[in-house]
Design an enzyme around this catalytic site. Sequence first.
Site, PDB file in Angstrom:
ATOM      1  N   HIS A 192       0.835  -1.195   0.000  1.00 33.41           N
ATOM      2  CA  HIS A 192       0.000   0.000   0.000  1.00 33.41           C
ATOM      3  C   HIS A 192       0.885   1.267   0.000  1.00 33.41           C
ATOM      4  CE1 HIS A 192      -3.781   1.888   1.360  1.00 33.41           C
ATOM      5  NE2 HIS A 192      -2.946   2.769   1.862  1.00 33.41           N
ATOM      6  N   CYS A 242      -1.139  -2.612 -18.190  1.00 32.67           N
ATOM      7  CA  CYS A 242      -1.926  -1.653 -17.401  1.00 32.67           C
ATOM      8  C   CYS A 242      -1.843  -1.919 -15.907  1.00 32.67           C
ATOM      9  CB  CYS A 242      -3.371  -1.607 -17.882  1.00 32.67           C
ATOM     10  SG  CYS A 242      -4.250  -3.158 -17.676  1.00 32.67           S
TER      11      CYS A 242
HETATM   12  C1  PEP Z   1      -4.452  -5.676 -13.056  1.00 30.27           C
HETATM   13  O1  PEP Z   1      -4.993  -6.680 -12.595  1.00 30.27           O
HETATM   14  O2  PEP Z   1      -3.228  -5.567 -13.252  1.00 30.27           O
HETATM   15  C2  PEP Z   1      -5.244  -4.498 -13.430  1.00 30.27           C
HETATM   16  C3  PEP Z   1      -4.738  -3.523 -14.132  1.00 30.27           C
HETATM   17  O3  PEP Z   1      -6.508  -4.435 -12.990  1.00 30.27           O
HETATM   18  P1  PEP Z   1      -6.949  -4.193 -11.462  1.00 30.27           P
HETATM   19  O4  PEP Z   1      -5.744  -3.723 -10.694  1.00 30.27           O
HETATM   20  O5  PEP Z   1      -8.049  -3.199 -11.528  1.00 30.27           O
HETATM   21  O6  PEP Z   1      -7.408  -5.559 -11.069  1.00 30.27           O
END
Ligand code: PEP
Length: 554
Positions: free
Chosen positions: A188, A484
Amino acid sequence: MGGLIMQVTGIGVGRGVAVGPVLRMPEPLPDPEDITSEFEPLVELERASDALGATTDDLNLLGARAGGDAKDVLEAQALMAQDPAVLEDIEERISSGKTAERAVFEAFRAYQYVLESMGGYMAGRGADLKDVSQRVVAHLQRVALPGVPVSDSPFVLVAKDLAPADTALLDLDKVLALVTRDGGPTSHTAILARSKGIVAVVGALGADELADGMTVVVDASTGNVVVDPSPDVIAAVAARRAAHAAVAPLTPGALADGTPVSLLANLGSPAEASAAAELGAEGVGLFRTEFLFLGAAEAPGVDEQREQYRVLFDAFPGKKVTVRVLDAGADKPLAFLPEAHEENPALGRRGIRALRDTEQVLRDQLQALAEASADSEADLWVMAPMVADVAETEYFVSLAREYGLKTVGITAEVPAAAILADQIAERTDFVSIGTNDLTQYTMAADRLLGTVASYQDPWHPAVLRMIKSIGDAGTGLGKPVGICGEAAADPLLAVVLVGLGATDLSMTAAALADVRAELLRHTLADAQHLAALAIDATSAADARRVVSEADSSH
Ligand code: PEP
Ligand code: MG
């Protein structure tokens, strides 16, 4: 320091560097003694109730001051201080003769254990409860709350770890850097430090040796904290900071040989869009739509959604905006997609699985996106979360096409999708890799559970090989492959990801400048060389080490 040279090493967050005097976070309050109260229970009850009320007010006030995500976290904590089940427990303990301090401490601790044993999202809330309990006890004992120290001049904050309220409220004009003894690269603290652009070294076991007033250099690129630096080192730090500030924030992302790598932002609300564009985001690589509706009791209607998407699109005319349809379930429950109780919600009916079962919700969302995009200049890309195989890919792609959406892809975050990446990429316009979940599922380690946080490391060669499988599929078919998850915000790892085949990187906007600067230091051949070293490593630490060593010798 009499010439004593000391160095403490941990895990750097980002590539920044800072120098300044140490100020330590005060130690937490000791547990209140378990002694029989000398007062009537009624008196103790009144004391407890006053302290709980004052804590609620403090947290709400802090929330109002902080705004944004921090406001939600702090308001949730304020509610914990008024939770009827905890209040009842406190009353019972006081009636049995305990002091208000001890009753508050024991009741919150019992509740904390319950939450921690539930795992996942709830376990994270257990740590927040502990912070609430400390605040109430500090009020009762009329002592200062252990929290971020206040100083007139800037300082390097050294702590065991930080509570969410502490990190969210850090005064960025005063805190030059952060060094914590606990915490891993995806803790965190690290995530918040990255999103606030704070130079940080976490998991620095020797941090306890750092005392108030020592001058330290905190170098996130090496993970080193150097005590009593020489004037030469201080001058070098100043030069690095100046060079870093000089990187034009709006140059399009590219490697040293000109290979383009789009640098995009991860967003959770349209309100964040313009700040991200100012920080140099060339578009949006992940818009998490579920964040818009976490508080909604009913599925949001098409009109309401269309307005929200329009604001988002208007902030990025002519740019790519990648919207992920609702990723509900596990740590992000939505009231209007009711879940049966699941023992392991991260392995349950989440993401595309939940949407398929409530198809009208997905249809409304696709329609709202199509309508908002029709009168906007943004280049809309749409993707589905948690897709595992061809059947789910085909289902989503054909549904999205029904609504006239042109660029349709999936988030590759389940290992099955990485293994079958060639089959999946053939059927989509693009793939975006969610490294947070891909790491969690590859390593079989709950991403929200502190006890297994060390497994949640995207540098692990097992995770990098999964990413390579997707990168290879994208390269072979000429399809874009984005990243992402949090991994894209780690500058050196970002280079490795490009070497594994990523064509665009999406991250919290505060990390864009560091990643942009790092990419400019490497050619594609160099990135591929570093990637090959990383996937041959035997552990996450080994991968980090071999890549850092190869990088510093280049
Ligand atoms: C991931 O899982 O890396 C992602 C980008 O989605 P989230 O963090 O929203 O699960
Ligand atoms: Mg995910």
